[in-house]
Motif scaffolding. Sequence first.
Motif, short mmCIF file in Angstrom:
data_model
loop_
_atom_site.label_atom_id
_atom_site.label_comp_id
_atom_site.label_asym_id
_atom_site.label_seq_id
_atom_site.Cartn_x
_atom_site.Cartn_y
_atom_site.Cartn_z
N ILE A 191 0.86 -1.18 0.00
CA ILE A 191 0.00 0.00 0.00
C ILE A 191 0.89 1.23 0.00
O ILE A 191 1.81 1.34 0.82
N PRO A 192 0.67 2.17 -0.93
CA PRO A 192 1.56 3.34 -0.99
C PRO A 192 1.40 4.24 0.24
O PRO A 192 0.31 4.39 0.77
N GLU A 193 2.53 4.80 0.65
CA GLU A 193 2.53 5.74 1.78
C GLU A 193 2.65 7.15 1.24
O GLU A 193 3.41 7.40 0.30
N PRO A 194 1.96 8.10 1.84
CA PRO A 194 2.07 9.48 1.38
C PRO A 194 3.31 10.16 1.95
O PRO A 194 3.94 9.66 2.87
N ILE A 195 3.65 11.29 1.37
CA ILE A 195 4.65 12.16 1.98
C ILE A 195 3.89 13.26 2.71
O ILE A 195 2.74 13.58 2.36
N LEU A 196 4.50 13.81 3.73
CA LEU A 196 3.87 14.88 4.51
C LEU A 196 4.52 16.20 4.12
O LEU A 196 5.73 16.37 4.28
N LEU A 197 3.72 17.12 3.59
CA LEU A 197 4.19 18.46 3.26
C LEU A 197 3.81 19.39 4.41
O LEU A 197 2.65 19.43 4.81
N THR A 198 4.79 20.12 4.92
CA THR A 198 4.55 21.09 6.00
C THR A 198 4.97 22.47 5.51
O THR A 198 6.09 22.64 5.03
N ARG A 199 4.08 23.43 5.63
CA ARG A 199 4.38 24.81 5.20
C ARG A 199 4.96 25.59 6.37
O ARG A 199 4.37 25.69 7.43
N TRP A 200 6.17 26.15 6.13
CA TRP A 200 6.86 26.96 7.15
C TRP A 200 6.80 28.44 6.82
O TRP A 200 7.14 29.27 7.65
N GLY A 201 6.39 28.76 5.63
CA GLY A 201 6.26 30.15 5.22
C GLY A 201 5.46 30.21 3.93
O GLY A 201 5.49 29.28 3.12
N GLY A 202 4.72 31.28 3.75
CA GLY A 202 3.91 31.44 2.55
C GLY A 202 2.46 31.11 2.83
O GLY A 202 2.10 30.61 3.90
N HIS A 203 1.63 31.37 1.87
CA HIS A 203 0.20 31.11 2.03
C HIS A 203 -0.48 30.78 0.69
O HIS A 203 -1.64 31.08 0.49
N GLY A 204 0.28 30.18 -0.22
CA GLY A 204 -0.29 29.79 -1.51
C GLY A 204 -1.28 28.66 -1.37
O GLY A 204 -1.38 28.00 -0.34
N SER A 205 -2.01 28.40 -2.42
CA SER A 205 -3.00 27.33 -2.44
C SER A 205 -2.33 25.97 -2.31
O SER A 205 -1.32 25.71 -2.97
N TRP A 206 -2.88 25.09 -1.47
CA TRP A 206 -2.34 23.74 -1.36
C TRP A 206 -2.45 23.02 -2.69
O TRP A 206 -1.61 22.20 -3.04
N ASN A 207 -3.50 23.31 -3.44
CA ASN A 207 -3.67 22.67 -4.74
C ASN A 207 -2.49 23.00 -5.66
O ASN A 207 -1.97 22.12 -6.35
N ASP A 208 -2.04 24.25 -5.66
CA ASP A 208 -0.88 24.64 -6.47
C ASP A 208 0.39 23.93 -5.99
O ASP A 208 1.16 23.40 -6.78
N VAL A 209 0.62 23.94 -4.69
CA VAL A 209 1.82 23.31 -4.13
C VAL A 209 1.84 21.82 -4.46
O VAL A 209 2.87 21.27 -4.87
N VAL A 210 0.70 21.16 -4.33
CA VAL A 210 0.60 19.73 -4.64
C VAL A 210 0.88 19.48 -6.12
O VAL A 210 1.63 18.56 -6.47
N ASN A 211 0.30 20.29 -7.00
CA ASN A 211 0.52 20.10 -8.44
C ASN A 211 1.98 20.33 -8.83
O ASN A 211 2.52 19.58 -9.64
N TYR A 212 2.62 21.34 -8.27
CA TYR A 212 4.04 21.58 -8.55
C TYR A 212 4.89 20.42 -8.03
O TYR A 212 5.84 19.98 -8.68
N THR A 213 4.56 19.93 -6.84
CA THR A 213 5.31 18.82 -6.25
C THR A 213 5.18 17.58 -7.11
O THR A 213 6.18 16.90 -7.40
N LEU A 214 3.96 17.27 -7.55
CA LEU A 214 3.75 16.11 -8.42
C LEU A 214 4.51 16.26 -9.73
O LEU A 214 5.09 15.30 -10.23
#
Length: 198
Positions: free
Chosen positions: A125-148
Motif C-alpha cells: 500500500i503506498p505511503e504518502p509524503i507529509l508536506l509542511t508549510r513553514w512560510g507562505g500562504h499559496g493554495s495547497w492545490n498549487d503546491v501539490v501540483n508543482y510537487t507532483l
Amino acid sequence: MLDFGSQSLVSRGVEIYRLHNGAPPKRLIIYKTTDFRREEVDGCFDAWSKNENLDLISINQSTPWKGTLLTKQRNNPSKTWSSFYPVNRGTYLPTGEYQVLLWTQGNVSGIAPDNRPFYREARRIPEPILLTRWGGHGSWNDVVNYTLALTKMNWNNSGLYDPLPATLLVSSKLARFVKHMPSVSNLVNHKYDLRFFL
C-alpha cells in the motif's frame, strides 16, 4: 535574525534564473527534508522581497499513514468496498492548517491498455509524503501540483515518477558527490545543468 546562507542561496538562484530567462520567476517553492529554522525563513523572504508567491515546504517521507481506494458496490451503490488498486497518485489530504498528506505513488489512470488501473510498484500500500508549510500562504492545490510535476522530472530513468521531487533527489546526490571532492570552491562558482545530477 537572518540566515545569510539561505538568503544568498535564494538571491543567487533568482539571479541565475533572471539572467537565463530575462525576468525573475513569478513563483518560488523551496523544499527541504528538514524543518525550516526561523532564521532560514527570514533569510528566504528577505531574498525574495516580494513576500508573495513564495512557499517554504518541508517534506517528510516517513509517515504512519496509508491509503486505500474505496469503490461503490455495483449491486448497492450506497455502499463501498476496498478496491483492488491503491489510492490514486495525486490524492492529497489536509491534516491541519499547515500540513497536507500527498500520495506521490499510487494508481495512475490512462497509462495501461484499455484504460485499466496502473500501479507501478505493484505491491504494498503506498505511503504518502507529509508536506509542511513553514512560510507562505499559496493554495495547497498549487503546491501539490508543482510537487507532483517535480516527481516526473527524472529523465535518466524510465520510471513514470519518483516518490520525491527531482530537486530533493538532485540535492541529496549533489551532497554525496561533494563529500568526495577535495575542494568545493571549483563547484560553487560554476553553473551546472540539473540533468547531470539526476
